[in-house]
Design a protein around this motif. Structure first.
Motif, PDB file in Angstrom:
ATOM      1  N   GLU A  49      -8.167  11.411  -4.335  1.00 54.55           N
ATOM      2  CA  GLU A  49      -8.513  10.541  -3.192  1.00 54.55           C
ATOM      3  C   GLU A  49     -10.020  10.309  -3.131  1.00 54.55           C
ATOM      4  OE1 GLU A  49      -6.679   8.541  -1.160  1.00 54.55           O
ATOM      5  OE2 GLU A  49      -5.292   9.191  -2.716  1.00 54.55           O
ATOM      6  N   THR A  52     -11.057   7.703  -5.610  1.00 52.53           N
ATOM      7  CA  THR A  52     -10.745   6.304  -5.249  1.00 52.53           C
ATOM      8  C   THR A  52     -11.847   5.666  -4.396  1.00 52.53           C
ATOM      9  OG1 THR A  52      -9.507   6.867  -3.254  1.00 52.53           O
ATOM     10  CG2 THR A  52      -8.238   6.756  -5.305  1.00 52.53           C
ATOM     11  N   TYR A  57     -15.562   3.814  -9.502  1.00 49.53           N
ATOM     12  CA  TYR A  57     -14.112   3.736  -9.762  1.00 49.53           C
ATOM     13  C   TYR A  57     -13.564   2.443  -9.142  1.00 49.53           C
ATOM     14  CZ  TYR A  57      -9.407   5.320 -10.834  1.00 49.53           C
ATOM     15  OH  TYR A  57      -8.141   5.412 -11.358  1.00 49.53           O
ATOM     16  N   THR A  60      -9.162   1.187  -7.666  1.00 56.34           N
ATOM     17  CA  THR A  60      -8.565   1.208  -6.314  1.00 56.34           C
ATOM     18  C   THR A  60      -9.088   0.047  -5.469  1.00 56.34           C
ATOM     19  OG1 THR A  60      -8.476   3.598  -6.493  1.00 56.34           O
ATOM     20  CG2 THR A  60      -8.145   2.682  -4.291  1.00 56.34           C
ATOM     21  N   ARG A  61     -10.400  -0.157  -5.545  1.00 51.75           N
ATOM     22  CA  ARG A  61     -11.007  -1.242  -4.751  1.00 51.75           C
ATOM     23  C   ARG A  61     -10.395  -2.589  -5.151  1.00 51.75           C
ATOM     24  NH1 ARG A  61     -15.633   0.619  -5.939  1.00 51.75           N
ATOM     25  NH2 ARG A  61     -16.149  -0.886  -7.573  1.00 51.75           N
ATOM     26  N   LYS A  94      -1.597   2.036  -0.416  1.00 51.62           N
ATOM     27  CA  LYS A  94      -1.277   0.692  -0.901  1.00 51.62           C
ATOM     28  C   LYS A  94       0.086   0.234  -0.392  1.00 51.62           C
ATOM     29  CE  LYS A  94      -4.227   1.601  -4.795  1.00 51.62           C
ATOM     30  NZ  LYS A  94      -4.260   2.182  -6.160  1.00 51.62           N
ATOM     31  N   GLY A 162      -1.740   1.652  -8.943  1.00 52.75           N
ATOM     32  CA  GLY A 162      -2.753   2.614  -9.385  1.00 52.75           C
ATOM     33  C   GLY A 162      -2.976   2.611 -10.879  1.00 52.75           C
TER      34      GLY A 162
END
Ligand code: SAH
Ligand code: AVI
Length: 323
Positions: A49, A52, A57, A60-61, A94, A162
Protein backbone atom coordinates in the motif's frame (compact mmCIF):
# COMPACT_ATOMS: atom_id res chain seq x y z
CA UNK A 1 -21.19 -15.77 5.42
CA UNK A 2 -18.78 -14.41 8.02
CA UNK A 3 -15.19 -13.53 7.18
CA UNK A 4 -13.99 -15.96 9.84
CA UNK A 5 -15.85 -18.90 8.37
CA UNK A 6 -14.24 -18.29 4.99
CA UNK A 7 -10.75 -17.88 6.45
CA UNK A 8 -11.20 -21.01 8.58
CA UNK A 9 -11.49 -23.15 5.42
CA UNK A 10 -7.72 -22.72 4.97
CA UNK A 11 -6.07 -23.91 8.19
CA UNK A 12 -2.87 -22.09 9.14
CA UNK A 13 -0.95 -25.40 9.20
CA UNK A 14 -1.68 -26.00 5.50
CA UNK A 15 -0.51 -22.53 4.62
CA UNK A 16 2.69 -23.05 6.67
CA UNK A 17 3.56 -26.39 5.17
CA UNK A 18 3.08 -25.10 1.60
CA UNK A 19 5.15 -22.04 2.52
CA UNK A 20 7.92 -24.15 4.13
CA UNK A 21 7.98 -26.56 1.17
CA UNK A 22 8.13 -23.78 -1.44
CA UNK A 23 10.83 -21.87 0.49
CA UNK A 24 13.10 -24.90 0.82
CA UNK A 25 12.51 -25.87 -2.81
CA UNK A 26 13.25 -22.31 -4.00
CA UNK A 27 16.36 -21.80 -1.86
CA UNK A 28 17.88 -25.12 -2.90
CA UNK A 29 17.21 -24.48 -6.62
CA UNK A 30 19.84 -23.00 -9.00
CA UNK A 31 19.41 -20.05 -9.37
CA UNK A 32 17.68 -19.47 -6.02
CA UNK A 33 14.10 -18.17 -6.23
CA UNK A 34 11.05 -17.41 -4.09
CA UNK A 35 7.48 -16.87 -5.29
CA UNK A 36 6.22 -13.25 -5.15
CA UNK A 37 2.93 -14.50 -3.70
CA UNK A 38 4.78 -14.80 -0.37
CA UNK A 39 5.43 -11.05 -0.20
CA UNK A 40 1.93 -10.59 1.15
CA UNK A 41 1.80 -11.27 4.86
CA UNK A 42 0.25 -8.41 6.84
CA UNK A 43 3.50 -6.37 6.79
CA UNK A 44 3.93 -7.02 3.06
CA UNK A 45 0.37 -5.92 2.29
CA UNK A 46 0.95 -2.70 4.27
CA UNK A 47 4.25 -2.07 2.47
CA UNK A 48 2.58 -2.67 -0.91
CA UNK A 49 0.00 0.00 0.00
CA UNK A 50 2.91 2.38 0.75
CA UNK A 51 4.42 1.55 -2.65
CA UNK A 52 1.18 2.55 -4.39
CA UNK A 53 1.56 6.10 -3.02
CA UNK A 54 5.21 6.56 -4.09
CA UNK A 55 5.92 9.23 -6.72
CA UNK A 56 7.99 6.75 -8.78
CA UNK A 57 5.33 3.98 -8.75
CA UNK A 58 3.14 5.20 -11.64
CA UNK A 59 0.96 2.01 -12.14
CA UNK A 60 -1.53 2.70 -9.34
CA UNK A 61 -1.86 6.39 -10.16
CA UNK A 62 -2.39 5.66 -13.86
CA UNK A 63 -4.85 2.83 -13.31
CA UNK A 64 -6.90 4.90 -10.84
CA UNK A 65 -7.06 7.71 -13.43
CA UNK A 66 -8.31 5.27 -16.09
CA UNK A 67 -10.90 3.81 -13.72
CA UNK A 68 -12.12 7.24 -12.62
CA UNK A 69 -12.55 8.29 -16.25
CA UNK A 70 -14.05 5.07 -17.64
CA UNK A 71 -15.76 3.24 -14.77
CA UNK A 72 -19.19 3.96 -16.21
CA UNK A 73 -18.15 2.52 -19.64
CA UNK A 74 -16.97 -0.61 -17.80
CA UNK A 75 -20.19 -0.71 -15.77
CA UNK A 76 -22.25 -0.76 -18.98
CA UNK A 77 -20.62 -4.08 -19.92
CA UNK A 78 -22.03 -5.79 -16.82
CA UNK A 79 -25.43 -7.53 -16.80
CA UNK A 80 -27.91 -6.83 -13.96
CA UNK A 81 -27.37 -8.79 -10.73
CA UNK A 82 -23.67 -9.41 -11.22
CA UNK A 83 -21.18 -10.78 -8.69
CA UNK A 84 -17.84 -9.01 -9.13
CA UNK A 85 -14.98 -11.37 -8.30
CA UNK A 86 -11.67 -9.59 -7.72
CA UNK A 87 -8.43 -11.58 -7.89
CA UNK A 88 -5.80 -10.16 -5.52
CA UNK A 89 -8.06 -7.49 -4.05
CA UNK A 90 -5.58 -5.85 -1.64
CA UNK A 91 -7.16 -2.61 -0.41
CA UNK A 92 -10.17 -2.97 -2.80
CA UNK A 93 -9.63 0.70 -3.60
CA UNK A 94 -10.04 0.19 -7.33
CA UNK A 95 -13.11 -2.04 -6.93
CA UNK A 96 -14.77 0.79 -5.03
CA UNK A 97 -14.65 2.92 -8.20
CA UNK A 98 -16.51 0.17 -10.09
CA UNK A 99 -18.95 -0.40 -7.23
CA UNK A 100 -19.75 3.32 -7.18
CA UNK A 101 -20.52 3.34 -10.93
CA UNK A 102 -22.21 -0.04 -11.38
CA UNK A 103 -25.57 -0.55 -9.68
CA UNK A 104 -25.63 -3.96 -11.46
CA UNK A 105 -23.11 -5.28 -8.92
CA UNK A 106 -25.09 -7.16 -6.26
CA UNK A 107 -22.19 -9.02 -4.65
CA UNK A 108 -18.47 -8.40 -4.33
CA UNK A 109 -16.08 -11.32 -3.83
CA UNK A 110 -12.55 -10.17 -2.96
CA UNK A 111 -10.11 -13.09 -3.29
CA UNK A 112 -6.71 -12.65 -1.64
CA UNK A 113 -3.92 -14.70 -0.10
CA UNK A 114 -3.36 -12.07 2.62
CA UNK A 115 -6.09 -13.38 4.95
CA UNK A 116 -5.88 -10.88 7.85
CA UNK A 117 -5.69 -7.88 5.53
CA UNK A 118 -8.62 -9.26 3.50
CA UNK A 119 -10.79 -9.62 6.55
CA UNK A 120 -10.08 -6.03 7.68
CA UNK A 121 -10.88 -4.65 4.21
CA UNK A 122 -14.08 -6.71 4.02
CA UNK A 123 -15.28 -5.20 7.30
CA UNK A 124 -14.67 -1.68 5.95
CA UNK A 125 -16.54 -2.50 2.71
CA UNK A 126 -19.54 -3.89 4.59
CA UNK A 127 -19.69 -0.71 6.59
CA UNK A 128 -19.42 1.53 3.50
CA UNK A 129 -21.73 -0.54 1.21
CA UNK A 130 -24.45 -1.87 3.53
CA UNK A 131 -26.64 -3.11 0.63
CA UNK A 132 -23.84 -5.05 -1.08
CA UNK A 133 -23.14 -8.72 -0.29
CA UNK A 134 -19.41 -8.77 0.55
CA UNK A 135 -18.14 -12.37 0.41
CA UNK A 136 -14.37 -12.54 0.93
CA UNK A 137 -12.43 -15.66 -0.02
CA UNK A 138 -8.98 -16.15 1.52
CA UNK A 139 -7.24 -18.30 -1.09
CA UNK A 140 -4.26 -18.66 -3.37
CA UNK A 141 -5.77 -17.98 -6.78
CA UNK A 142 -3.02 -20.00 -8.51
CA UNK A 143 -4.58 -23.11 -6.88
CA UNK A 144 -8.16 -24.41 -7.23
CA UNK A 145 -10.51 -22.63 -4.79
CA UNK A 146 -14.24 -22.61 -4.12
CA UNK A 147 -16.61 -19.67 -4.50
CA UNK A 148 -19.46 -19.00 -2.06
CA UNK A 149 -22.60 -21.01 -2.93
CA UNK A 150 -24.76 -17.91 -2.60
CA UNK A 151 -23.34 -16.67 -5.94
CA UNK A 152 -25.31 -19.33 -7.84
CA UNK A 153 -28.20 -17.10 -9.03
CA UNK A 154 -25.92 -14.22 -10.05
CA UNK A 155 -24.06 -13.45 -13.28
CA UNK A 156 -20.29 -13.27 -12.78
CA UNK A 157 -17.66 -10.74 -13.79
CA UNK A 158 -13.95 -10.79 -12.98
CA UNK A 159 -11.71 -7.91 -11.96
CA UNK A 160 -7.93 -8.34 -11.94
CA UNK A 161 -6.36 -4.89 -11.59
CA UNK A 162 -2.86 -3.77 -10.58
CA UNK A 163 -1.10 -5.71 -13.36
CA UNK A 164 -0.83 -8.59 -10.89
CA UNK A 165 -1.13 -10.89 -13.93
CA UNK A 166 2.27 -9.42 -14.92
CA UNK A 167 3.80 -11.26 -11.95
CA UNK A 168 3.00 -14.55 -13.70
CA UNK A 169 5.18 -16.26 -16.30
CA UNK A 170 3.45 -16.43 -19.71
CA UNK A 171 2.35 -20.05 -19.18
CA UNK A 172 0.96 -19.18 -15.72
CA UNK A 173 -0.89 -16.13 -17.10
CA UNK A 174 -2.42 -18.33 -19.82
CA UNK A 175 -3.43 -20.98 -17.27
CA UNK A 176 -4.98 -18.28 -15.09
CA UNK A 177 -6.97 -16.81 -18.01
CA UNK A 178 -8.29 -20.26 -18.96
CA UNK A 179 -9.22 -21.00 -15.35
CA UNK A 180 -10.94 -17.59 -15.02
CA UNK A 181 -12.96 -18.29 -18.21
CA UNK A 182 -14.17 -21.55 -16.65
CA UNK A 183 -15.12 -20.14 -13.26
CA UNK A 184 -16.72 -16.96 -14.60
CA UNK A 185 -18.68 -18.72 -17.35
CA UNK A 186 -19.69 -18.09 -20.96
CA UNK A 187 -20.15 -14.45 -21.95
CA UNK A 188 -18.65 -13.18 -18.67
CA UNK A 189 -16.62 -9.97 -18.62
CA UNK A 190 -13.10 -9.83 -17.17
CA UNK A 191 -11.59 -6.39 -16.53
CA UNK A 192 -7.78 -6.62 -16.29
CA UNK A 193 -5.10 -4.03 -15.49
CA UNK A 194 -1.98 -4.37 -17.63
CA UNK A 195 1.23 -2.39 -17.24
CA UNK A 196 2.65 -1.35 -20.62
CA UNK A 197 6.15 -1.53 -22.10
CA UNK A 198 7.83 1.87 -21.80
CA UNK A 199 11.24 3.48 -21.40
CA UNK A 200 13.63 1.63 -19.10
CA UNK A 201 14.28 4.72 -16.93
CA UNK A 202 10.62 5.09 -15.87
CA UNK A 203 10.30 1.35 -15.31
CA UNK A 204 13.50 1.02 -13.28
CA UNK A 205 12.68 4.04 -11.10
CA UNK A 206 9.27 2.55 -10.21
CA UNK A 207 11.01 -0.42 -8.55
CA UNK A 208 13.94 1.53 -7.03
CA UNK A 209 12.16 4.31 -5.14
CA UNK A 210 14.24 6.90 -3.34
CA UNK A 211 12.48 6.27 -0.01
CA UNK A 212 13.50 2.60 -0.07
CA UNK A 213 9.97 1.22 0.42
CA UNK A 214 10.31 -1.33 -2.42
CA UNK A 215 13.59 -2.51 -0.85
CA UNK A 216 11.75 -3.02 2.48
CA UNK A 217 8.94 -4.85 0.67
CA UNK A 218 11.48 -7.18 -0.97
CA UNK A 219 13.48 -7.75 2.25
CA UNK A 220 10.27 -8.44 4.20
CA UNK A 221 10.21 -11.80 2.44
CA UNK A 222 13.32 -12.81 4.41
CA UNK A 223 11.88 -11.29 7.59
CA UNK A 224 8.71 -13.35 7.02
CA UNK A 225 10.75 -16.55 6.61
CA UNK A 226 12.52 -15.70 9.89
CA UNK A 227 9.18 -15.03 11.66
CA UNK A 228 7.18 -17.97 10.33
CA UNK A 229 9.81 -20.63 9.72
CA UNK A 230 12.33 -19.75 12.45
CA UNK A 231 15.11 -18.98 9.95
CA UNK A 232 18.10 -16.78 10.82
CA UNK A 233 18.49 -14.47 7.81
CA UNK A 234 20.50 -11.36 8.73
CA UNK A 235 18.61 -8.75 6.69
CA UNK A 236 21.66 -6.46 6.68
CA UNK A 237 23.49 -9.19 4.75
CA UNK A 238 21.18 -8.82 1.71
CA UNK A 239 20.32 -5.95 -0.60
CA UNK A 240 17.44 -5.15 -2.94
CA UNK A 241 18.08 -5.24 -6.69
CA UNK A 242 15.58 -4.34 -9.41
CA UNK A 243 16.33 -3.86 -13.10
CA UNK A 244 14.60 -3.97 -16.46
CA UNK A 245 15.31 -7.04 -18.58
CA UNK A 246 14.60 -5.49 -21.97
CA UNK A 247 14.78 -8.73 -23.91
CA UNK A 248 12.11 -10.36 -21.76
CA UNK A 249 10.15 -7.14 -21.20
CA UNK A 250 10.10 -7.59 -17.46
CA UNK A 251 11.31 -5.96 -14.28
CA UNK A 252 13.26 -8.48 -12.22
CA UNK A 253 13.57 -8.15 -8.47
CA UNK A 254 16.27 -10.00 -6.57
CA UNK A 255 17.79 -10.09 -3.08
CA UNK A 256 21.58 -10.19 -3.36
CA UNK A 257 23.81 -11.61 -0.66
CA UNK A 258 26.40 -8.96 0.28
CA UNK A 259 28.87 -11.57 1.53
CA UNK A 260 29.52 -15.30 1.51
CA UNK A 261 27.26 -16.67 4.23
CA UNK A 262 25.20 -19.57 5.55
CA UNK A 263 21.58 -19.31 6.71
CA UNK A 264 19.55 -21.85 8.70
CA UNK A 265 16.10 -22.29 7.19
CA UNK A 266 13.64 -24.84 8.57
CA UNK A 267 16.38 -27.26 9.59
CA UNK A 268 18.41 -26.79 6.38
CA UNK A 269 21.72 -24.94 5.96
CA UNK A 270 21.54 -22.71 2.87
CA UNK A 271 24.85 -21.45 1.46
CA UNK A 272 25.19 -18.09 -0.34
CA UNK A 273 28.15 -16.91 -2.41
CA UNK A 274 28.97 -13.18 -2.22
CA UNK A 275 26.75 -11.50 -4.84
CA UNK A 276 24.51 -14.55 -5.28
CA UNK A 277 20.85 -13.59 -5.62
CA UNK A 278 17.42 -14.93 -4.79
CA UNK A 279 15.07 -14.07 -7.67
CA UNK A 280 11.91 -12.84 -5.93
CA UNK A 281 9.69 -11.32 -8.63
CA UNK A 282 9.17 -10.74 -12.33
CA UNK A 283 6.83 -8.00 -13.42
CA UNK A 284 6.08 -8.46 -17.13
CA UNK A 285 5.13 -5.49 -19.27
CA UNK A 286 2.88 -5.96 -22.31
CA UNK A 287 1.50 -3.90 -25.17
CA UNK A 288 -2.29 -3.64 -25.53
CA UNK A 289 -1.91 -5.88 -28.61
CA UNK A 290 0.39 -8.50 -27.05
CA UNK A 291 -1.89 -8.95 -24.05
CA UNK A 292 -4.97 -9.06 -26.31
CA UNK A 293 -3.32 -11.80 -28.40
CA UNK A 294 -2.56 -13.85 -25.28
CA UNK A 295 -6.16 -13.43 -24.07
CA UNK A 296 -7.55 -14.55 -27.46
CA UNK A 297 -5.55 -17.74 -27.19
CA UNK A 298 -7.05 -18.46 -23.76
CA UNK A 299 -10.80 -18.26 -24.37
CA UNK A 300 -11.30 -14.48 -24.24
CA UNK A 301 -12.25 -11.84 -26.82
CA UNK A 302 -10.91 -8.34 -26.17
CA UNK A 303 -13.83 -5.87 -26.24
CA UNK A 304 -12.29 -2.60 -25.06
CA UNK A 305 -8.99 -1.13 -23.88
CA UNK A 306 -8.43 2.17 -22.11
CA UNK A 307 -5.08 3.84 -21.36
CA UNK A 308 -3.98 6.87 -19.33
CA UNK A 309 -2.78 10.09 -21.02
CA UNK A 310 0.87 8.88 -21.11
CA UNK A 311 -0.09 5.37 -22.29
CA UNK A 312 1.85 3.95 -19.31
CA UNK A 313 -0.92 1.58 -18.20
CA UNK A 314 -4.01 -0.04 -19.68
CA UNK A 315 -7.28 -1.46 -18.44
CA UNK A 316 -8.71 -4.03 -20.82
CA UNK A 317 -12.17 -5.60 -20.94
CA UNK A 318 -12.41 -9.18 -22.22
CA UNK A 319 -15.48 -11.31 -22.90
CA UNK A 320 -15.44 -15.09 -22.37
CA UNK A 321 -15.86 -16.93 -25.65
CA UNK A 322 -18.25 -19.89 -25.96
CA UNK A 323 -16.59 -23.00 -24.42
N1 SAH B 1 -5.56 -5.28 -6.63
C1 SAH B 1 -4.79 -4.39 -5.77
C2 SAH B 1 -3.62 -5.11 -5.10
C3 SAH B 1 -2.50 -5.54 -6.04
S1 SAH B 1 -1.12 -6.19 -5.13
C4 SAH B 1 -4.30 -3.24 -6.58
O1 SAH B 1 -4.45 -3.24 -7.78
O2 SAH B 1 -3.79 -2.28 -5.99
C5 SAH B 1 -1.34 -7.91 -5.42
C6 SAH B 1 -2.43 -8.48 -4.54
O3 SAH B 1 -2.64 -9.82 -4.93
C7 SAH B 1 -2.08 -8.48 -3.06
O4 SAH B 1 -3.19 -8.05 -2.32
C8 SAH B 1 -1.72 -9.93 -2.77
O5 SAH B 1 -1.99 -10.31 -1.44
C9 SAH B 1 -2.57 -10.67 -3.79
N2 SAH B 1 -1.96 -11.91 -4.26
C10 SAH B 1 -0.73 -12.08 -4.79
N3 SAH B 1 -0.56 -13.37 -5.16
C11 SAH B 1 -1.71 -14.01 -4.85
C12 SAH B 1 -2.17 -15.36 -4.99
N4 SAH B 1 -1.38 -16.30 -5.51
N5 SAH B 1 -3.42 -15.66 -4.58
C13 SAH B 1 -4.24 -14.72 -4.04
N6 SAH B 1 -3.86 -13.43 -3.88
C14 SAH B 1 -2.62 -13.08 -4.28
C1 AVI C 1 1.38 -6.50 -7.52
N1 AVI C 1 2.35 -6.29 -8.58
C2 AVI C 1 1.72 -6.06 -9.87
C3 AVI C 1 3.39 -5.29 -8.26
C4 AVI C 1 4.31 -5.05 -9.49
O1 AVI C 1 4.47 -3.89 -9.85
O2 AVI C 1 4.78 -6.02 -10.08
C5 AVI C 1 4.22 -5.71 -7.07
C6 AVI C 1 5.40 -4.83 -6.82
N2 AVI C 1 6.63 -5.22 -6.73
C7 AVI C 1 7.41 -4.20 -6.49
N3 AVI C 1 6.68 -3.10 -6.47
C8 AVI C 1 5.40 -3.48 -6.66
Amino acid sequence: MSVQSVVARHPAEDRYSAFARDVIEGLTARPKRLSPKYFYDETGSRLFEEITALPEYYPTRCELAILRQHASDMARLLPPQTALIEFGSGSSRKARLLLDSAPAIAAYVPVDISAEWLSEEAARLRHDYPRLAVLPVAADFTQPFGLPRSLAPLARAGFFPGSTIGNFEAHQASAFLRHAARILGEDAILIVGIDLVKDAKTLTAAYNDAAGVTAKFNLNLLARINRELGADFDLAGFCHQAFYNRERQRIEMHLASRVRQQVQVYGRMIEFRAGETIHTENSYKYTVESFGAMARGCGWTPVAAWTDADAYFSVQALRAAKQ
